[in-house]
Design an enzyme around this catalytic site. Structure first.
Site, short mmCIF file in Angstrom:
data_model
loop_
_atom_site.label_atom_id
_atom_site.label_comp_id
_atom_site.label_asym_id
_atom_site.label_seq_id
_atom_site.Cartn_x
_atom_site.Cartn_y
_atom_site.Cartn_z
N ASN A 1 11.54 3.65 -12.22
CA ASN A 1 12.43 3.14 -11.30
C ASN A 1 11.91 2.53 -9.89
O ASN A 1 11.04 3.03 -9.64
CB ASN A 1 13.79 3.57 -11.27
CG ASN A 1 13.89 4.79 -10.36
OD1 ASN A 1 13.27 5.80 -10.90
ND2 ASN A 1 14.19 4.51 -9.00
N CYS A 2 12.71 1.47 -9.54
CA CYS A 2 12.27 1.10 -8.13
C CYS A 2 13.64 1.46 -7.35
O CYS A 2 14.43 2.12 -7.83
CB CYS A 2 11.64 -0.17 -7.90
SG CYS A 2 12.81 -1.62 -8.40
N ALA A 3 13.70 0.56 -6.16
CA ALA A 3 15.06 0.99 -5.38
C ALA A 3 16.52 0.52 -6.31
O ALA A 3 17.52 1.28 -5.93
CB ALA A 3 14.99 0.18 -4.08
#
Length: 528
Positions: A469-471
């Site tokens: 995942n990212c932000a």
């Protein structure tokens, strides 16, 4: 390759999340240490001044240790297993590399064309990192070394050694491999990086003199690449790296903010590089215009529901600078509007720069107030009012243009759906009690339901290849993209949208994505 690049960009965002609070705290400390704002209580030597100096010193932590944060943060997002151990390995190997560089420069500096006796900082090209005098490779060097360690970790962490060598497997093996790998890497850095530093210096001069077009192009790319996840590569070298100023715009701006606040010299003259940090204005001024266009083009009987949806996402965009919930509302139903959004955002930044607006304005309104408007108001109110007028002008432009295009091309923005469809940006599917859709897992919580819906939409655990995942996005690589359900299945689980690129998928979850990913992986582990 695109999937790997996207994962890389998302992983870089892990440490970036720490900068917002620290930047605000530094800004507040500078504000409360400025006698022009709070009076004589802030004179140097007072207790008040001392207290805020202590707070400021702590607030600078993430900026002063930026390289270490990226070294540790990258493995958290990219390691396929034992992420915590990978972060420790990256930290050790990165320091090892810098010790090698320091010694090579100390004993063979003339060979590399470097005078190692110079003081760190300035134009020396050197920096103290964890107490090591070394070449200042910034976050580029940190990311490069960390990426090497992540590769070693993913490939060799599970390697089984003979029992009598068992003490050297796992993290010890990665540290050993990293030690010998860093010898040639350190040599190549010593050989190449001084030349790169000269090139960076030339690029800084070019970009600083590129004027309005440079600002326009930078902002356009930062916006238009959001759906691909590659926008990190546009703004990171400018905001946190050395693209236009040493150590990045954010750190440079905060270091000189007090000086800028006390001068009446136009800021564009003092800091033209600040034109490359105006992209936050589109978050503050464009969002209300877009939301208003959605509201006034919605069907009259649906406007009340649309308003209830738009208010929270617009406030999030304006105040916090998190625009994805709003932008992805129309990206998938009307891609031309997103292209137009990128063009208008770039034009807004270029117009502001033309009229003398500069600063560190990459976040939302809270960030803008703390780091720009409040400390600068006494001597630069003219620039602030100019920015406000231009911004509000573009709010009106956004509203007029978006409204006209939505009506002309009948885009299905919120409130314009077919009569049999519910008005929503996102909804939560009522949890189905079945073994396949939502078995109870240890540590389950309110995010388990959401994760279960996404897992089944991807075709079940047997179809999952990679999870990260990212932000704001859950990034999944599947084995067979043909069995993945349509976007509507994900939206029933609360997703704002889905980006598809072959077997690589990005589910736009929002700021809850770390919790959703944890439950997603719990479900995968339970079903193995």
């Amino acid at each position: 390759m695109m999937e790997k690049v996207q994962r890389f960009g998302g992983a870089m965002f892990t440490p970036v999340l720490l900068f917002s609070f620290s930047g605000i705290m530094v800004a507040l400390a500078i504000i409360f240490k400025n006698p022009m704002i709070v009076g004589s209580i802030a004179n140097e030597g007072t207790v008040w001044y001392g207290i805020w100096s202590v707070l400021e010193s702590g607030a600078w932590t993430v900026f002063n240790q930026m390289e270490l944060l990226f070294v540790i943060g990258l493995p958290i997002g990219l390691a396929k297993k034992a992420n915590a151990r990978a972060a420790m390995e990256a930290f050790v190997v990165y320091l090892t590399c810098n010790y090698f560089i320091s010694s090579m420069m100390e004993y063979f500096g003339p060979f590399f064309g470097v005078d190692f006796s110079q003081e760190v900082g300035g134009e020396s090209g050197m920096k103290l990192i964890a107490g090591i005098k070394t070449l200042d490779t910034g976050i580029i060097g940190a990311i490069f070394i960390s990426a090497i360690v992540v590769w070693l970790h993913n490939r060799y962490f599970d390697t089984k050694l003979p029992d009598f060598l068992g003490i050297f497997q796992g993290s010890s093996l990665i540290a050993i491999l990293g030690f010998f790998t860093m010898l040639p890497v350190a040599f190549m850095i010593c050989l190449i990086w001084p030349k790169i530093q000269m090139g960076i210096g030339s690029m800084q001069t070019f970009l600083a003199s590129a004027g309005i077009f440079g600002v326009w192009l930078y902002t356009f790319l930062e916006r238009i690449l959001i759906p691909t996840g590659l926008h990190h590569f546009i703004y990171t070298p400018f905001i946190f790296g050395p693209a236009v100023v040493e150590n990045g715009i954010t750190k440079y701006w905060m270091a000189h903010l007090n000086e800028y606040a006390q001068t009446t010299t136009p800021l564009k003259q003092l800091f033209p590089q600040g034109g490359f940090a105006l992209h936050g204005n589109s978050k503050i001024f464009a969002s209300p215009g877009i939301a208003a266009a959605f509201y006034f083009t919605a069907k009259p009987e649906k406007r009340k529901k649309v308003l209830a949806i738009l208010i929270p996402v617009t406030l999030t965009a304006v105040l916090a600078g998190i625009t994805e919930p709003l932008e992805f509302t129309f990206l998938f139903v009307a891609p031309p509007l997103f292209v137009l959004h990128a063009i208008l955002a770039a034009t807004m930044s270029a117009t502001m720069f033309f009229f003398g607006v500069v600063g560190d304005m990459g976040g939302g309104f809270i960030d803008l107030l703390a780091k720009n408007w409040i400390p600068l108001f006494a001597n630069h109110k003219g620039m602030i009012f100019t920015q406000l007028l231009i911004g509000l002008g573009f709010t009106l432009i956004y509203f007029v243009v978006f409204r006209a295009l939505i009506l002309k091309f009948n885009f299905a923005t919120p409130g314009r759906e077919e009569e049999d469809k519910e008005v929503k940006l996102y909804s939560k599917k009522e949890y189905k009690e079945s073994k396949k859709a939502g078995a109870v897992v240890a540590g389950g919580n309110q995010y388990t339901e959401q994760a279960a819906i996404y897992l089944e939409a991807f075709g079940g655990s047997d179809n999952i290849e990679k999870v990260t995942n990212c932000a704001t996005r859950l990034r999944i690589t599947v084995k067979d993209e043909n069995i993945v359900l349509p976007d509507s299945a994900f939206k029933e689980g609360g997703a704002h949208g889905v980006v598809r690129n072959g077997a690589a998928f990005q589910v736009i979850v929002g700021l809850d994505v770390p919790q959703v990913r944890e439950q997603f992986e719990n479900l995968l582990a339970m079903r193995e």
